[in-house]
Structure formats: C-alpha cells, structure tokens
Design an enzyme around this catalytic site. Sequence first.
Site, mmCIF file in Angstrom:
data_model
loop_
_atom_site.group_PDB
_atom_site.id
_atom_site.type_symbol
_atom_site.label_atom_id
_atom_site.label_comp_id
_atom_site.label_asym_id
_atom_site.label_seq_id
_atom_site.Cartn_x
_atom_site.Cartn_y
_atom_site.Cartn_z
ATOM 1 N N ASP A 139 0.861 -1.174 0.000
ATOM 2 C CA ASP A 139 0.000 0.000 0.000
ATOM 3 C C ASP A 139 0.906 1.236 0.000
ATOM 4 O O ASP A 139 2.117 1.135 0.257
ATOM 5 C CB ASP A 139 -0.880 -0.042 1.258
ATOM 6 C CG ASP A 139 -1.753 1.180 1.396
ATOM 7 O OD1 ASP A 139 -2.350 1.581 0.385
ATOM 8 O OD2 ASP A 139 -1.824 1.741 2.502
ATOM 9 N N ASP A 154 -1.686 -0.991 5.984
ATOM 10 C CA ASP A 154 -1.933 -0.488 7.337
ATOM 11 C C ASP A 154 -3.397 -0.149 7.607
ATOM 12 O O ASP A 154 -3.774 0.054 8.752
ATOM 13 C CB ASP A 154 -1.094 0.770 7.594
ATOM 14 C CG ASP A 154 -1.593 1.959 6.789
ATOM 15 O OD1 ASP A 154 -1.683 3.053 7.352
ATOM 16 O OD2 ASP A 154 -1.905 1.794 5.593
ATOM 17 N N ASP A 189 -7.102 -2.502 3.718
ATOM 18 C CA ASP A 189 -6.054 -3.444 3.307
ATOM 19 C C ASP A 189 -6.267 -4.842 3.877
ATOM 20 O O ASP A 189 -5.621 -5.794 3.435
ATOM 21 C CB ASP A 189 -4.676 -2.931 3.759
ATOM 22 C CG ASP A 189 -4.297 -1.633 3.065
ATOM 23 O OD1 ASP A 189 -4.645 -1.479 1.882
ATOM 24 O OD2 ASP A 189 -3.670 -0.780 3.714
#
Length: 670
Positions: free
Chosen positions: A375, A564, A568
């Site tokens: 990410d 995080d 996700d």
Amino acid sequence: MKNESNIKHVHEGDSCCGSETATSHNHKHKSDHNHNHDHGDHDHDHDHDHGGENAGLLQSRWTLWLSLLILAVFLIASFILHIEINRYVEIALMLSAYLLAGYKTVIRAFQRVGRGDLFNEFTLMTIATFGAFYIGEFSEGVAVMIFYEIGELIQDLAVSKSKRSIKALLDIRPEAVTVIREHKNLVVSPLDVLPGERILVKAGEKVALDGILVSDSGTFNTAALTGESKPSVKTRDESILAGMINTEKTVEIEVKSLFKDSKLSRILEMVQDATARKAPTQLLVSRLAKIYTPIVFGLALLIILVPYFFVQNYDFQQWLYRGMVFLVIACPCALTISIPLGYFGGIGLASRNGILVKGSNFLDVVTNIDTVVSDKTGTLTKGIFAVQKVETNLNLDQFLTLAASLESYSTHPVAKAVVQYADRSVLAKPVDVTEYAGLGLQGTVESKMVLAGNTKLMQKFSVQYPEDLEKIVETIVLVAVDNQYAGYLTIADEIKEDSAQTIKDLKALGIETIMLSGDKLAVTSAIASQLLIDKSYGDLLPEDKVRIVQELKDQGKKIAFVGDGVNDAPVIALADVGMAMGGLGSDAAIETADIVIQNDQPSKIVSAIKAGKITKSIVYQNIGLAMGIKVLVMILGAGGIATLWEAVFADVGVALLAILNAFRIQGKRL
C-alpha cells in the site's frame, strides 16, 4: 487461498518419535486450550506453568547428579582403581542409579504401551536399557539412561529459556497506574481504568494503556514495542501506546482503550500463540517420525534375529547388544527438539527487531516470497498529511466547518489532516454518516447533506465539478454541499526515510516490487517513480486491490502484501504472507496480518525476510547434522564397531550440537 496453516494452527503436544497428537482449530479461538487430545502423562510438555516447570527441572537435576555420582564412583573403583566389587552390590548400585535417572522415562513408556502407543522415545530408551541389563552390561545401561536424561534436561532448559525470552521481550505491562479522578491522583490497577479517563505517567515510568497525549509534548523510549532505541518525541494529540517508557517529564495521557484491548496486550497474546503454529518443516519431521520410529524398531529386531540364519556361532547376547546400540542411536530427539527451538529463536530474533511473527510457519513462507506488494499511504509514506491549499465558492470558515466536521468521523490520515487544519472549536457533530471505502464520506452537518472525498465519490452522486481538478497531482478532497460542488482541499504526504532503501534492498534480493493505492493515479505514479518501484496502480477500490493480488497469485507468484488500513485487511488475508504496520495501522489490518511491523518502518520488511532465511538455514543445518551423524553411527553399531557408550554420546552429542547451533540465531543481526 492462503496456505491452510494461516487459518489453523497445531497445538504442540508430545514432540518426539511420532507420539504427537495434533488438533487443528480456528485461530480466532487460539487462546482456548480445550483441545481434544490427552496430555495426561506428558511431563515432557514445555508449555506448562513456569513455576512448576522450574521446580520439575530442579528435581530432575538433583536426581540426575546423584545417579551420575553413583555411576562415576563405581567406574572409578572398578576400572581405574581395580577394586573388586561384589556382583550383587554392583547390581544394587546400578539399579539405584538407573531408577534415580530414568524412573520418569520408564513410567512414561509403560503408560504409552498401555494406551497402545508402542513406538515412542520412552519405550525405545526403556527397551534399549532393559536389553543392556539383560546381557549384564549394567554400567552401560545406566550410562545410556543418565546421558539420555541429561540431554533431555538440557533440551528442556533450552526450550524453556527460549520461550521465556520471547515472552520477556514484550511482557512489560505495568501493574499500577496513576489515574486522575475528581482532581485527585489515585494509584489503581490498569484493569480498572476506563476509556476517557486521564492518567499521569512520571519520568522513567512505563505507559500502561493506549491513549493520546494531553500534555504539550513528551519523549518516549519505544524500544520494547518497535525495536528502535532512538527516543521518540510526541506532541499533543499524538498516539501513545502501552509499553512505551516516559523518559523526561511527567505527562498526562487520555486513555483510549481498555487494558485488555491495548496493542501491547494483543501483541502478547499473539506472541504466546505464535509458538503453537508449526512451520511446514516441523510438521514434516513430525509426520516422518511416525513412520521412522516403527521402522527403527523393526530394523533393530532384524539386526538381532536375522544373523541367526546366516552367521556361524551365532551369539544372541552379542546381536542383542548391537540391536540395543542401534535403538539408542536412532532416537530422533535432536531433530524434534532442535527444530522447534530454531523457530522459537527466529521468532525471538524478529521480536527484538520490532517485528512480530505470528507463527513459525510464516518464517518459512516469507523465505519463498518473490513479489512484495505494498500500500502507499502509511506504508511507504508517513501517512501524516497536511493541507496545502483550499479553494471554495463558499465562506472559508463555513466551508472548513462543513468539511472538517464530516471528516472528523473518519480515522483516515487524509481526514485527520482536514480536521487538524480547521479550528476544532467550530466543528459540528455529523449525523447519518456513511463511509464509502476508497471514495470518501457522506453525512449531514448543520442540516446540510455534505460529501467529502475523491472524484469517484462525486461521480457516484452525480455532482458536477471542474474538469481541470483531474490534473492536480497532489491528493485532493472534493467537497459538495446539498449535491452542489463547493470546493476542494489539496493535501500532501511525505515519503518515509527508509522507503527508497527498502525498495533497493528488495530488488537486491531478487524480489519484484508493486505499489497499490486508492490515491490518484498521478500521485501514485509520481511516488513509484521516485522510489523506483517496478509497477504501480492508482485509483483503486479495496476490491481492485484484491483482484490484482489474486491475478498475481494466479500467475504463480508468491506474494507478501504490506498495508496499514482497514481497506487493506482483505488483501492482507489473501496474500501468502500478510504484513501490517503496527504503529499507525488499523486493528483490522494488525489482527489479519501474519507479520506485524511495530515501528512502521518499511525496512523491516527486508529484516523479516532475512530473519526467515537465517532461521531456515540453521534448521536445515540441524537436520543435515543430525541425520548424517546418526546414519553413520547406526551403521557402525549394526556392524558391532560402536558400543552403547558411543551410541549415547552420539545421540546426546548431536542433540547438544543442534541446540547450540539453534542458539546462534539469537546472536544474529538483521
């Protein structure tokens, strides 16, 4: 789907010689120990209470040293001083030493046989030593049992120490806390403090509960949580986690979660649970032991009986002795103890470096990773946004009140930046708020329907906005009031200091790097180009991330996903190894992840892979060492060259070498 070991784990029962009983259960209930298998006679289990464990080890030491003293006195008297010892006195002495050293093993052997389990280490050692007594080799039979038990004691101490060291790395929860109630400072248990209350933490004290800093600033040692020795300076409204140590002045913290819900408490539960999840190598050795042990018994029997048909002047006692030597050498305890110990060491090594590995199986899987998918926000970038520009066709104060009030509902870093930019005193309470994952927020503020999010959110509600906004590279929050475009804010993030080096190090390991983000494609591409990431995708919804990772897996790639946020969590669960940033990361991401990076540094991704490689290397060294030496000495024993003395030293010696080799992991640097 992820490897099945990701959703199930196996409780460690009897670990040697195929006597293991494995019970899988969903890891959501991993703290439940109501398993179906019987631990009845299993004094060999390493997971019992440390007080009882230490008392048992102390008792074992005394009985072993006493039996070893008896044997040593006998050997010195008879073989060195050539003192003639009466045969009955010899039998009495050796029987006493044997029972002192091996009574537990003999009892376990009979208990196992009574339960129909004939093939285990206890019956193996009991039969071998009974055979030695039968042919009159009393001192050798006693020596076999003594040195076997010494090896077991050392192994128990090693495993116990390893488990305690892993737990001690994080078990730093304070037993008392100073809470402010009715203008008085009261010292109470952290269990009695509720969210919303304020606590005082003096210089040198550990923080007991998660919260936010109320004081203007404070300096904290976060090494126990993150592995980072450099003090961390926190300012008002920043998150403070249980386990941090206040290093300077007394600070005031507003508690945000119960003691049992703090990140430290959850990490402790994860660490305790991690040792129950076995790596494929451990599972393979356990399965092989169930086949290996009966084969060993069969071969020993053949060594004793087959020569009767082919050897002239066949001497039963001679071939019985060789069979007993073969049995002693064949005991696979060096493998079944040193391999788990190696993985415990690997988990401890990772923990000391601020990396929580939730099971030894993930130490194995992470070594096979060929693609790291990450990410962007909060993972490769700091996730600390600041408003750069505001454009609106409304009154500026009214615009900020509407936008910030709605954004105050969200915990997303972009939303926090908007709230921080606005004056908190003018915020209104939003109602009927709906959060659209990857898009933004809708809600009612001061009787007005407000939208705050990206261009996709505007399109979803058919809000017309200036087309030239698409060209803005920075992160942008568009705001609409009663379905009419009202303006926008641009927000900038900052790349983490070690992100570029992390990508460079991953490429040096031959690992492909990919970045996925819900942020604008232009922003994502710019950051990917700056970090030299192989591929990047922007403007993604959570389901798009899942689709891309699934496509990569369908291509045969071994994926580690690092994220995080709540969005996700599905991708973290899908990846072969899911990693979460544990400092700023959401609870959903941390709970779903297989590996938690506690200080949010991307460089720990590389450290986690290195920890896995170091552990795997040493485990395989132990397998090669144990099997190589054992096969050699078994051949010598079957040929009559090796005696019971060589057999016991080969068995215990190999176990000790394997344990010492496993301990090398503790001294490694990542």
